[in-house]
Design a protein around this motif. Structure first.
Motif, short mmCIF file in Angstrom:
data_model
loop_
_atom_site.label_atom_id
_atom_site.label_comp_id
_atom_site.label_asym_id
_atom_site.label_seq_id
_atom_site.Cartn_x
_atom_site.Cartn_y
_atom_site.Cartn_z
N MET A 1 0.85 -1.18 0.00
CA MET A 1 0.00 0.00 0.00
C MET A 1 0.89 1.23 0.00
O MET A 1 1.91 1.26 0.67
CB MET A 1 -0.90 -0.01 1.23
N SER A 2 0.57 2.26 -0.80
CA SER A 2 1.43 3.41 -0.94
C SER A 2 1.49 4.20 0.35
O SER A 2 0.54 4.26 1.12
CB SER A 2 0.90 4.30 -2.08
N ASN A 3 2.69 4.80 0.60
CA ASN A 3 2.92 5.64 1.78
C ASN A 3 2.70 4.90 3.09
O ASN A 3 2.29 5.49 4.09
CB ASN A 3 2.03 6.89 1.73
N SER A 4 2.94 3.59 3.13
CA SER A 4 2.71 2.81 4.35
C SER A 4 3.55 3.29 5.52
O SER A 4 3.03 3.42 6.64
CB SER A 4 2.96 1.33 4.08
N PRO A 5 4.88 3.54 5.35
CA PRO A 5 5.67 4.02 6.50
C PRO A 5 5.12 5.32 7.08
O PRO A 5 5.02 5.49 8.31
CB PRO A 5 7.07 4.21 5.91
N LYS A 6 4.75 6.23 6.22
CA LYS A 6 4.21 7.51 6.69
C LYS A 6 2.88 7.30 7.42
O LYS A 6 2.63 7.89 8.47
CB LYS A 6 4.02 8.46 5.51
N ARG A 7 2.02 6.45 6.87
CA ARG A 7 0.73 6.18 7.50
C ARG A 7 0.93 5.52 8.85
O ARG A 7 0.19 5.77 9.80
CB ARG A 7 -0.13 5.30 6.60
N LEU A 8 1.94 4.63 8.92
CA LEU A 8 2.21 3.95 10.19
C LEU A 8 2.61 4.94 11.27
O LEU A 8 2.13 4.86 12.42
CB LEU A 8 3.31 2.91 9.98
N GLU A 9 3.48 5.88 10.93
CA GLU A 9 3.91 6.87 11.92
C GLU A 9 2.75 7.76 12.36
O GLU A 9 2.65 8.14 13.53
CB GLU A 9 5.05 7.72 11.35
N ILE A 10 1.88 8.09 11.42
CA ILE A 10 0.71 8.91 11.77
C ILE A 10 -0.18 8.16 12.76
O ILE A 10 -0.64 8.72 13.76
CB ILE A 10 -0.07 9.29 10.50
N ARG A 11 -0.41 6.87 12.50
CA ARG A 11 -1.27 6.09 13.40
C ARG A 11 -0.60 5.89 14.76
O ARG A 11 -1.28 5.90 15.80
CB ARG A 11 -1.59 4.74 12.77
N LEU A 12 0.72 5.70 14.78
CA LEU A 12 1.43 5.60 16.05
C LEU A 12 1.29 6.89 16.84
O LEU A 12 1.11 6.89 18.07
CB LEU A 12 2.91 5.29 15.81
N LYS A 13 1.38 8.00 16.15
CA LYS A 13 1.22 9.31 16.81
C LYS A 13 -0.17 9.43 17.42
O LYS A 13 -0.35 9.94 18.54
CB LYS A 13 1.47 10.41 15.78
N GLU A 14 -1.18 8.95 16.68
CA GLU A 14 -2.55 9.04 17.17
C GLU A 14 -2.76 8.21 18.44
O GLU A 14 -3.61 8.54 19.28
CB GLU A 14 -3.52 8.58 16.08
N ARG A 15 -1.97 7.14 18.61
CA ARG A 15 -2.16 6.24 19.76
C ARG A 15 -1.05 6.37 20.80
O ARG A 15 -0.89 5.51 21.66
CB ARG A 15 -2.20 4.79 19.25
N GLU A 16 -0.31 7.48 20.77
CA GLU A 16 0.83 7.57 21.67
C GLU A 16 0.44 7.67 23.14
O GLU A 16 1.25 7.36 24.03
CB GLU A 16 1.71 8.76 21.28
N ASP A 17 -0.79 8.05 23.42
CA ASP A 17 -1.22 8.07 24.83
C ASP A 17 -1.17 6.67 25.45
O ASP A 17 -1.15 6.54 26.67
CB ASP A 17 -2.65 8.62 24.94
N GLU A 18 -1.15 5.64 24.58
CA GLU A 18 -1.13 4.27 25.09
C GLU A 18 0.26 3.81 25.51
O GLU A 18 0.40 2.79 26.19
CB GLU A 18 -1.70 3.32 24.03
N TYR A 19 1.30 4.51 25.04
CA TYR A 19 2.64 4.05 25.38
C TYR A 19 3.58 5.17 25.84
O TYR A 19 4.73 4.93 26.17
CB TYR A 19 3.28 3.31 24.18
N ILE A 20 3.10 6.40 25.88
CA ILE A 20 3.90 7.54 26.34
C ILE A 20 3.43 7.96 27.73
O ILE A 20 2.22 8.08 27.99
CB ILE A 20 3.80 8.73 25.37
N CYS A 21 4.38 8.21 28.64
CA CYS A 21 4.07 8.70 29.99
C CYS A 21 4.29 10.21 30.05
O CYS A 21 5.30 10.72 29.54
CB CYS A 21 4.94 8.01 31.04
N TYR A 22 3.36 10.91 30.66
CA TYR A 22 3.44 12.36 30.81
C TYR A 22 3.66 12.69 32.29
O TYR A 22 3.19 11.97 33.18
CB TYR A 22 2.16 13.04 30.33
N LYS A 23 4.34 13.81 32.54
CA LYS A 23 4.53 14.25 33.91
C LYS A 23 4.56 15.77 33.95
O LYS A 23 5.05 16.42 33.04
CB LYS A 23 5.83 13.69 34.49
N GLN A 24 4.01 16.29 35.05
CA GLN A 24 4.00 17.75 35.21
C GLN A 24 5.26 18.19 35.97
O GLN A 24 5.60 17.65 37.01
CB GLN A 24 2.75 18.19 35.98
N PHE A 25 5.94 19.17 35.40
CA PHE A 25 7.16 19.72 35.99
C PHE A 25 6.99 21.22 36.19
O PHE A 25 6.28 21.89 35.41
CB PHE A 25 8.37 19.49 35.07
N SER A 26 7.68 21.70 37.25
CA SER A 26 7.78 23.16 37.40
C SER A 26 9.15 23.57 36.86
O SER A 26 10.18 22.99 37.21
CB SER A 26 7.64 23.57 38.87
#
Length: 509
Positions: A1-26
């Protein structure tokens, strides 16, 4: 399928809340234009970098920064500092900042906070920035500029769960593969394997083969049938309905494949391709055997022609040909079948070419009974119309292995000459040369045919009336007559000029 690597990165970005940890800093950010001053040795910069409270008068919440970011301007404005990369003043100010931070946060704090020096850091993708406090350190006066600082609450992506990220990546790749496979058209063909087989086909037969194409995939498909290579037999196939075919999911398409048997070969064995756009092709075999009878032969392959000199008639049945001394073989005469059809047509009073080639007449003609009678070597044509006799005669001529005017003669007269034979006078001269080079049977049949055509060819006055009333009938008539004598060897203009010269059309009144 055309542009598969680019599409994959876009979908990973959309689901990053599932594997990225956030923290509040001052984050305490300070900047100071020291105006080329030396770092003082006897004071610290507590007012600038000390822990702060928020601006809310009610809470007065104290913040100890998680990150301290310090920037200086004009530490060393001398030209030599840039040329020789002299960092002496930078080191002094850096040392002063470290002492100040240690004084402010390194002692007497319950959290026992320790700061590590990072010479350079880039914070990636700050999700939200909330200002808490802003300060201008007015008590620090050894520069004509005052240092300023601000405290911010910042949400930062600070950790990635690599295992979870890898799992999600694999899930997305599988999903893309499934979607790609679902977008590939898949068909099922019946009969299986598809093979068109017609045996003992007679000339003018039109056998039919029905093909069922079913879409068993997950998307609609576009299909068409084409030859695998240059194929004259493919031109004799007709497809109902007309192709290409768009078939929706789970839908079926029935295709009737008709074969128009007008061949002068003994058999056909070819492969066609059922092409599916973006999908897998299917091969279709075509195998045809012919029962030619009197069609598709050379003139020399017909039975000999015999003549009764006593009765001055041709012999149509040859069972007793040797019982009379008056019966002789006519070596240079055409086959008796052609003589019979021509003579019978000449005797008819209703022989009219324009009437024969009229659309209504052509649509109503049924030549199969007469064809079958020819296969049985029955030359009694009493029950057949003049149009039937004339058209079956043209079919016999068109089915000859070699045209009446052989390919060799056509090439010698028309294609290998530098002069232009398209003019009527030149073509008339060429005819006499052609006649001299023809074999006896061909020449005899050619003259018999010309006499028949000249008898029923319209006059100039009739032609003008035909052109005014009947449109292209005359042109159709000329084209078919020329093809019957020459086949499709010359171009159309040469064929037309030849047949008109043969009929001496210019000289008729």
């Amino acid at each position: 399928m055309s542009n598969s690597p680019k599409r994959l990165e876009i979908r990973l970005k959309e689901r990053e809340d599932e594997y990225i940890c956030y923290k509040q800093f001052s984050v305490l950010v300070g900047t100071f234009n020291v105006n080329n001053r030396q770092a003082p040795t006897n004071i610290l910069l507590e007012q600038w970098l000390y822990q702060v409270t928020d601006n809310d008068e009610e809470t007065k919440e104290k913040y100890i920064p998680d990150i301290i970011a310090v920037g200086f301007q004009e530490i060393d404005t001398s030209g030599g500092a840039y040329i020789y990369d002299d960092k002496k003043k930078e080191d002094e100010w850096e040392h002063l900042v470290q002492k100040t931070i240690t004084s402010c946060y390194g002692t007497n704090n319950k959290e026992n906070i320790k700061y590590e020096l990072l010479n350079r850091v880039r914070l990636i993708e700050l999700e939200s920035i909330k200002p808490i406090h802003y300060l201008s350190a007015n008590n620090i006066k050894f520069s004509d500029h005052r240092p300023v600082s601000g405290l911010y609450s910042v949400v930062i992506k600070y950790e990635c769960d690599e295992k979870r990220s890898s799992r999600i990546r694999e899930e997305l790749i599988l999903e893309f593969d499934r979607l790609e496979n679902n977008s590939i058209p898949i068909i099922e063909v019946e009969p299986r394997p598809p093979g068109i087989k017609f045996n003992h086909i007679r000339y003018l037969d039109e056998p039919t083969y029905t093909l069922k194409i079913k879409n068993i995939g997950e998307c609609s498909c576009l299909c068409s049938i084409s030859p695998s290579s240059i194929s004259p037999s493919f031109q004799c196939l007709t497809f109902t309905p007309n192709q290409p075919y768009t078939i929706n999911v789970i839908q079926e398409q029935y295709v009737n494949i008709n074969f128009n048997a007008k061949f002068n070969v003994h058999s056909i064995s070819e492969i066609f391709i059922l092409h599916v756009e973006n999908g897998a092709d299917t091969f279709i075999t075509l195998d045809v055997t012919f029962d030619h009878g009197p069609f598709g032969l050379a003139l020399t392959e017909y039975p000999s022609t015999f003549y009764d000199r006593e009765t001055k008639k041709y012999i149509y049945t040859i069972e007793n040909k040797f019982q009379s001394e008056h019966i002789v073989e006519m070596i240079n005469d055409p086959p008796i079948l052609y003589i019979s059809l021509i003579d019978c047509s000449k005797e008819r009073d209703d022989l009219n070419l324009i009437s024969i080639f009229n659309n209504d007449t052509q649509d109503s003609l049924d030549l199969l009974p007469l064809r079958d009678q020819l296969y049985e070597t029955n030359f009694d044509f009493t029950n057949y119309s003049t149009a039937q006799l004339f058209m079956i005669l043209l079919h016999l001529l068109q089915s000859l292995r070699q045209p009446l005017i052989s390919f060799e003669i056509q090439d010698k007269i028309f294609r290998n000459r530098n002069d232009n034979l398209s003019e009527q006078d030149d073509m008339t001269k060429a005819i006499s040369i052609i006649v001299e080079q023809m074999q006896g049977k061909e020449r005899n049949l050619f003259f018999r045919l010309l006499l028949l055509l000249q008898k029923c060819w319209p006059t100039k006055g009739q032609i003008e009336k035909i052109e005014a009333e009947s449109g292209d009938i005359l042109n159709i008539c000329i084209d078919i007559l020329a093809l019957s004598i020459l086949h499709e060897h010359l171009d159309r203009n040469q064929r037309r000029a030849f047949i008109l010269a043969c009929l001496n059309e210019e000289n008729k009144n």
